[in-house]
Design a protein around this motif. Structure first.
Motif, PDB file in Angstrom:
ATOM      1  N   PHE A  41     -31.083  -1.416 -43.701  1.00 26.53           N
ATOM      2  CA  PHE A  41     -31.368  -0.405 -42.695  1.00 26.53           C
ATOM      3  C   PHE A  41     -31.796   0.877 -43.390  1.00 26.53           C
ATOM      4  CE2 PHE A  41     -27.003   0.485 -43.812  1.00 26.53           C
ATOM      5  CZ  PHE A  41     -26.898   1.868 -43.744  1.00 26.53           C
ATOM      6  N   SER A  42     -32.446   1.729 -42.630  1.00 23.59           N
ATOM      7  CA  SER A  42     -32.784   3.061 -43.133  1.00 23.59           C
ATOM      8  C   SER A  42     -32.641   4.048 -41.990  1.00 23.59           C
ATOM      9  CB  SER A  42     -34.196   3.093 -43.716  1.00 23.59           C
ATOM     10  OG  SER A  42     -35.147   2.899 -42.712  1.00 23.59           O
ATOM     11  N   ILE A  43     -32.367   5.280 -42.347  1.00 21.48           N
ATOM     12  CA  ILE A  43     -32.180   6.331 -41.352  1.00 21.48           C
ATOM     13  C   ILE A  43     -33.134   7.466 -41.673  1.00 21.48           C
ATOM     14  CG2 ILE A  43     -30.566   8.005 -40.374  1.00 21.48           C
ATOM     15  CD1 ILE A  43     -28.308   6.078 -41.156  1.00 21.48           C
ATOM     16  N   GLU A  44     -33.909   7.847 -40.657  1.00 22.82           N
ATOM     17  CA  GLU A  44     -34.825   8.985 -40.787  1.00 22.82           C
ATOM     18  C   GLU A  44     -34.303  10.111 -39.907  1.00 22.82           C
ATOM     19  OE1 GLU A  44     -38.485   7.339 -39.430  1.00 22.82           O
ATOM     20  OE2 GLU A  44     -38.710   6.039 -41.181  1.00 22.82           O
ATOM     21  N   GLU A  45     -34.356  11.333 -40.404  1.00 21.50           N
ATOM     22  CA  GLU A  45     -33.841  12.488 -39.676  1.00 21.50           C
ATOM     23  C   GLU A  45     -34.975  13.467 -39.398  1.00 21.50           C
ATOM     24  OE1 GLU A  45     -30.039  15.312 -40.285  1.00 21.50           O
ATOM     25  OE2 GLU A  45     -31.440  15.294 -41.949  1.00 21.50           O
ATOM     26  N   GLN A  46     -35.053  13.926 -38.153  1.00 17.79           N
ATOM     27  CA  GLN A  46     -36.028  14.949 -37.767  1.00 17.79           C
ATOM     28  C   GLN A  46     -35.272  16.063 -37.064  1.00 17.79           C
ATOM     29  OE1 GLN A  46     -38.605  12.464 -35.260  1.00 17.79           O
ATOM     30  NE2 GLN A  46     -40.291  13.266 -36.479  1.00 17.79           N
ATOM     31  N   ILE A  47     -35.594  17.292 -37.395  1.00 23.81           N
ATOM     32  CA  ILE A  47     -34.988  18.430 -36.706  1.00 23.81           C
ATOM     33  C   ILE A  47     -36.089  19.148 -35.949  1.00 23.81           C
ATOM     34  CG2 ILE A  47     -33.731  20.590 -36.969  1.00 23.81           C
ATOM     35  CD1 ILE A  47     -32.546  19.387 -39.559  1.00 23.81           C
ATOM     36  N   ILE A  48     -35.943  19.160 -34.636  1.00 22.03           N
ATOM     37  CA  ILE A  48     -36.940  19.791 -33.769  1.00 22.03           C
ATOM     38  C   ILE A  48     -36.209  20.789 -32.873  1.00 22.03           C
ATOM     39  CG2 ILE A  48     -38.670  19.432 -31.983  1.00 22.03           C
ATOM     40  CD1 ILE A  48     -39.005  16.585 -33.107  1.00 22.03           C
ATOM     41  N   ASP A  49     -36.482  22.061 -33.053  1.00 25.44           N
ATOM     42  CA  ASP A  49     -35.837  23.138 -32.308  1.00 25.44           C
ATOM     43  C   ASP A  49     -34.317  22.986 -32.348  1.00 25.44           C
ATOM     44  OD1 ASP A  49     -38.316  24.284 -31.690  1.00 25.44           O
ATOM     45  OD2 ASP A  49     -38.535  23.004 -29.932  1.00 25.44           O
ATOM     46  N   GLU A  50     -33.708  22.728 -31.209  1.00 18.14           N
ATOM     47  CA  GLU A  50     -32.249  22.621 -31.111  1.00 18.14           C
ATOM     48  C   GLU A  50     -31.782  21.166 -31.076  1.00 18.14           C
ATOM     49  OE1 GLU A  50     -29.954  25.151 -31.170  1.00 18.14           O
ATOM     50  OE2 GLU A  50     -31.690  26.372 -31.703  1.00 18.14           O
ATOM     51  N   ALA A  51     -32.605  20.239 -31.535  1.00 15.56           N
ATOM     52  CA  ALA A  51     -32.251  18.817 -31.491  1.00 15.56           C
ATOM     53  C   ALA A  51     -32.386  18.194 -32.876  1.00 15.56           C
ATOM     54  CB  ALA A  51     -33.153  18.080 -30.510  1.00 15.56           C
TER      55      ALA A  51
ATOM     56  N   SER B 219     -18.703  16.338 -34.763  1.00 17.38           N
ATOM     57  CA  SER B 219     -18.723  16.810 -36.143  1.00 17.38           C
ATOM     58  C   SER B 219     -18.924  18.326 -36.166  1.00 17.38           C
ATOM     59  CB  SER B 219     -19.868  16.129 -36.899  1.00 17.38           C
ATOM     60  OG  SER B 219     -20.095  16.749 -38.123  1.00 17.38           O
ATOM     61  N   PRO B 220     -18.214  19.022 -37.052  1.00 15.02           N
ATOM     62  CA  PRO B 220     -18.387  20.479 -37.117  1.00 15.02           C
ATOM     63  C   PRO B 220     -19.782  20.903 -37.561  1.00 15.02           C
ATOM     64  CG  PRO B 220     -16.920  19.704 -38.868  1.00 15.02           C
ATOM     65  CD  PRO B 220     -17.221  18.538 -37.989  1.00 15.02           C
ATOM     66  N   HIS B 221     -20.564  19.979 -38.104  1.00 14.25           N
ATOM     67  CA  HIS B 221     -21.915  20.303 -38.571  1.00 14.25           C
ATOM     68  C   HIS B 221     -22.963  20.282 -37.455  1.00 14.25           C
ATOM     69  CE1 HIS B 221     -20.415  20.168 -42.618  1.00 14.25           C
ATOM     70  NE2 HIS B 221     -19.897  18.975 -42.383  1.00 14.25           N
ATOM     71  N   SER B 222     -22.589  19.802 -36.258  1.00 11.39           N
ATOM     72  CA  SER B 222     -23.579  19.666 -35.183  1.00 11.39           C
ATOM     73  C   SER B 222     -24.009  21.010 -34.609  1.00 11.39           C
ATOM     74  CB  SER B 222     -23.045  18.776 -34.066  1.00 11.39           C
ATOM     75  OG  SER B 222     -21.984  19.408 -33.397  1.00 11.39           O
ATOM     76  N   LYS B 223     -23.159  22.031 -34.667  1.00 12.34           N
ATOM     77  CA  LYS B 223     -23.502  23.391 -34.226  1.00 12.34           C
ATOM     78  C   LYS B 223     -24.125  23.412 -32.846  1.00 12.34           C
ATOM     79  CE  LYS B 223     -24.262  24.605 -38.996  1.00 12.34           C
ATOM     80  NZ  LYS B 223     -25.263  24.675 -40.018  1.00 12.34           N
ATOM     81  N   ASN B 224     -23.569  22.653 -31.920  1.00 13.59           N
ATOM     82  CA  ASN B 224     -24.032  22.596 -30.525  1.00 13.59           C
ATOM     83  C   ASN B 224     -25.486  22.151 -30.386  1.00 13.59           C
ATOM     84  OD1 ASN B 224     -21.518  23.420 -29.546  1.00 13.59           O
ATOM     85  ND2 ASN B 224     -22.061  25.565 -29.854  1.00 13.59           N
TER      86      ASN B 224
ATOM     87  N   MET C 135     -24.845  15.527 -41.693  1.00 10.73           N
ATOM     88  CA  MET C 135     -24.507  14.562 -40.672  1.00 10.73           C
ATOM     89  C   MET C 135     -25.179  13.224 -40.928  1.00 10.73           C
ATOM     90  SD  MET C 135     -23.893  16.077 -36.914  1.00 10.73           S
ATOM     91  CE  MET C 135     -25.543  16.620 -36.668  1.00 10.73           C
ATOM     92  N   LYS C 136     -26.299  13.251 -41.603  1.00  9.38           N
ATOM     93  CA  LYS C 136     -26.968  11.995 -41.912  1.00  9.38           C
ATOM     94  C   LYS C 136     -26.063  11.118 -42.773  1.00  9.38           C
ATOM     95  CE  LYS C 136     -31.179  10.111 -43.907  1.00  9.38           C
ATOM     96  NZ  LYS C 136     -32.442  10.418 -44.575  1.00  9.38           N
ATOM     97  N   GLU C 137     -25.298  11.737 -43.662  1.00  6.17           N
ATOM     98  CA  GLU C 137     -24.373  10.981 -44.508  1.00  6.17           C
ATOM     99  C   GLU C 137     -23.289  10.311 -43.670  1.00  6.17           C
ATOM    100  OE1 GLU C 137     -25.027  14.307 -45.101  1.00  6.17           O
ATOM    101  OE2 GLU C 137     -26.490  13.982 -46.677  1.00  6.17           O
ATOM    102  N   LEU C 138     -22.781  11.023 -42.657  1.00  6.34           N
ATOM    103  CA  LEU C 138     -21.771  10.455 -41.763  1.00  6.34           C
ATOM    104  C   LEU C 138     -22.350   9.276 -40.997  1.00  6.34           C
ATOM    105  CD1 LEU C 138     -19.032  10.443 -40.315  1.00  6.34           C
ATOM    106  CD2 LEU C 138     -19.938  12.193 -38.762  1.00  6.34           C
ATOM    107  N   LEU C 139     -23.554   9.438 -40.460  1.00  7.38           N
ATOM    108  CA  LEU C 139     -24.205   8.352 -39.734  1.00  7.38           C
ATOM    109  C   LEU C 139     -24.451   7.160 -40.653  1.00  7.38           C
ATOM    110  CD1 LEU C 139     -25.491   7.275 -37.156  1.00  7.38           C
ATOM    111  CD2 LEU C 139     -27.606   8.441 -37.799  1.00  7.38           C
ATOM    112  N   ASN C 140     -24.884   7.419 -41.855  1.00 10.37           N
ATOM    113  CA  ASN C 140     -25.113   6.351 -42.821  1.00 10.37           C
ATOM    114  C   ASN C 140     -23.810   5.594 -43.104  1.00 10.37           C
ATOM    115  OD1 ASN C 140     -27.050   5.076 -44.711  1.00 10.37           O
ATOM    116  ND2 ASN C 140     -25.582   5.801 -46.232  1.00 10.37           N
ATOM    117  N   TYR C 141     -22.718   6.308 -43.278  1.00 10.23           N
ATOM    118  CA  TYR C 141     -21.419   5.697 -43.534  1.00 10.23           C
ATOM    119  C   TYR C 141     -20.988   4.805 -42.360  1.00 10.23           C
ATOM    120  CZ  TYR C 141     -16.415   5.248 -44.325  1.00 10.23           C
ATOM    121  OH  TYR C 141     -15.153   4.747 -44.502  1.00 10.23           O
TER     122      TYR C 141
END
Length: 81
Positions: free
Chosen positions: A19-29, A62-67, A1-7
């Motif tokens: 610009f730059s994009i940083e991604e963090q995954i914390i539990d369900e977020a 996006s199908p990658h978000s998985k709720n 999904m980071k690629e989609l956001l970057n696009y």
């Protein structure tokens, strides 16, 4: 999904914008921190936040978000002196 956001961000901001994009995954977020220069923040957020809300909606669809919860933060990039 980071690629989609970057696009998406790449095509909204002017070509010369950094610009730059940083991604963090914390539990369900998934938290995305988008760092842009001071004068590009308004362009990315949009009037009354409508643009950034629309971007968040696209990522959630996006199908990658998985709720997972999607959080997007837009911050100013530190200026090099």
């Amino acid at each position: 999904m980071k690629e989609l956001l970057n696009y998406i961000v790449e095509n909204i901001l002017p070509k010369e914008a950094n610009f730059s994009i940083e991604e963090q995954i914390i539990d369900e977020a998934i938290i995305y921190n988008i760092l842009v220069s001071h004068d590009m923040v308004g362009i990315l957020v949009g009037k009354e936040g409508n643009l950034i809300r629309a971007i968040k909606t696209l990522l959630k669809a996006s199908p990658h978000s998985k709720n997972q919860e999607i959080v997007i933060r837009v911050d100013k990039m530190e200026e090099a002196k």
